[in-house]
Design a protein around this motif. Sequence first.
Motif, PDB file in Angstrom:
ATOM      1  N   ARG A  50       3.424  45.033  47.777  1.00 33.97           N
ATOM      2  CA  ARG A  50       2.539  45.882  47.054  1.00 33.97           C
ATOM      3  C   ARG A  50       1.232  45.859  47.887  1.00 33.97           C
ATOM      4  O   ARG A  50       0.741  44.779  47.749  1.00 33.97           O
ATOM      5  CB  ARG A  50       2.306  45.372  45.773  1.00 33.97           C
ATOM      6  CG  ARG A  50       3.600  45.467  44.743  1.00 33.97           C
ATOM      7  CD  ARG A  50       3.223  45.072  43.394  1.00 33.97           C
ATOM      8  NE  ARG A  50       2.220  45.978  42.794  1.00 33.97           N
ATOM      9  CZ  ARG A  50       1.734  45.714  41.484  1.00 33.97           C
ATOM     10  NH1 ARG A  50       2.146  44.679  40.765  1.00 33.97           N
ATOM     11  NH2 ARG A  50       0.869  46.703  40.806  1.00 33.97           N
ATOM     12  N   PRO A  51       1.173  47.230  48.477  1.00 32.20           N
ATOM     13  CA  PRO A  51      -0.087  47.309  49.122  1.00 32.20           C
ATOM     14  C   PRO A  51      -1.417  47.012  48.278  1.00 32.20           C
ATOM     15  O   PRO A  51      -1.617  47.467  47.081  1.00 32.20           O
ATOM     16  CB  PRO A  51      -0.303  48.764  49.686  1.00 32.20           C
ATOM     17  CG  PRO A  51       1.369  49.274  49.707  1.00 32.20           C
ATOM     18  CD  PRO A  51       1.842  48.351  48.752  1.00 32.20           C
ATOM     19  N   SER A  73       2.758  36.045  40.087  1.00 35.40           N
ATOM     20  CA  SER A  73       2.236  37.414  39.704  1.00 35.40           C
ATOM     21  C   SER A  73       1.419  37.861  40.799  1.00 35.40           C
ATOM     22  O   SER A  73       1.234  37.214  41.821  1.00 35.40           O
ATOM     23  CB  SER A  73       1.365  37.229  38.585  1.00 35.40           C
ATOM     24  OG  SER A  73       0.260  36.238  38.794  1.00 35.40           O
ATOM     25  N   TYR A  74       1.174  39.064  40.855  1.00 31.97           N
ATOM     26  CA  TYR A  74       0.247  39.639  41.705  1.00 31.97           C
ATOM     27  C   TYR A  74      -1.039  39.722  41.127  1.00 31.97           C
ATOM     28  O   TYR A  74      -1.227  40.127  40.046  1.00 31.97           O
ATOM     29  CB  TYR A  74       0.832  41.351  41.910  1.00 31.97           C
ATOM     30  CG  TYR A  74       2.234  41.402  42.571  1.00 31.97           C
ATOM     31  CD1 TYR A  74       2.410  41.348  43.724  1.00 31.97           C
ATOM     32  CD2 TYR A  74       3.354  41.627  41.832  1.00 31.97           C
ATOM     33  CE1 TYR A  74       3.734  41.571  44.435  1.00 31.97           C
ATOM     34  CE2 TYR A  74       4.595  41.794  42.384  1.00 31.97           C
ATOM     35  CZ  TYR A  74       4.733  41.684  43.817  1.00 31.97           C
ATOM     36  OH  TYR A  74       5.748  41.841  44.355  1.00 31.97           O
ATOM     37  N   VAL A  75      -1.745  39.602  42.150  1.00 30.54           N
ATOM     38  CA  VAL A  75      -3.455  39.629  42.137  1.00 30.54           C
ATOM     39  C   VAL A  75      -4.050  40.542  43.056  1.00 30.54           C
ATOM     40  O   VAL A  75      -3.308  41.041  43.994  1.00 30.54           O
ATOM     41  CB  VAL A  75      -4.109  38.540  41.943  1.00 30.54           C
ATOM     42  CG1 VAL A  75      -3.464  37.539  40.796  1.00 30.54           C
ATOM     43  CG2 VAL A  75      -3.766  37.574  43.510  1.00 30.54           C
ATOM     44  N   VAL A  76      -5.229  41.311  42.881  1.00 30.51           N
ATOM     45  CA  VAL A  76      -5.665  42.106  43.673  1.00 30.51           C
ATOM     46  C   VAL A  76      -6.321  41.534  44.902  1.00 30.51           C
ATOM     47  O   VAL A  76      -6.787  40.153  44.657  1.00 30.51           O
ATOM     48  CB  VAL A  76      -6.781  42.884  43.095  1.00 30.51           C
ATOM     49  CG1 VAL A  76      -7.407  43.725  43.989  1.00 30.51           C
ATOM     50  CG2 VAL A  76      -6.412  43.595  41.678  1.00 30.51           C
ATOM     51  N   ALA A  77      -5.967  41.743  46.137  1.00 29.55           N
ATOM     52  CA  ALA A  77      -6.199  41.201  47.257  1.00 29.55           C
ATOM     53  C   ALA A  77      -7.935  41.269  47.284  1.00 29.55           C
ATOM     54  O   ALA A  77      -8.507  42.136  46.679  1.00 29.55           O
ATOM     55  CB  ALA A  77      -5.729  41.929  48.749  1.00 29.55           C
TER      56      ALA A  77
END
Length: 106
Positions: A50-51, A73-77
Amino acid sequence: MAMRPLMVAAAMGLAALMGAHAPQAQARAYVDVDVRVAPPPPRYERVRVRPGYVWTPGYWRWNGRRHVWIGGSYVVARPGYAYTAPRWVSNGPAWRFHTGRWVRRY
């Protein structure tokens, strides 16, 4: 006498505004947990690219009686930072949990 309620309302409004604009604390808290029961092996999790996001992998959390799986989970880079995954490290007869965190790249 009509000025007093106005002054009280103004003072309360000013106090509320000062609390709303307080800067965030910059303190870091690290909590280490020593457990005498080894965690199970990590579970497989399917990860898609996920870019603009970083995958934080799942881990086994100790709830006081047993290990419980917490899914990733995904977190904002964060530009300029690398994410270090949570992990269990052997510490003599016990296991110590280190939480996931952001580390500044040099």
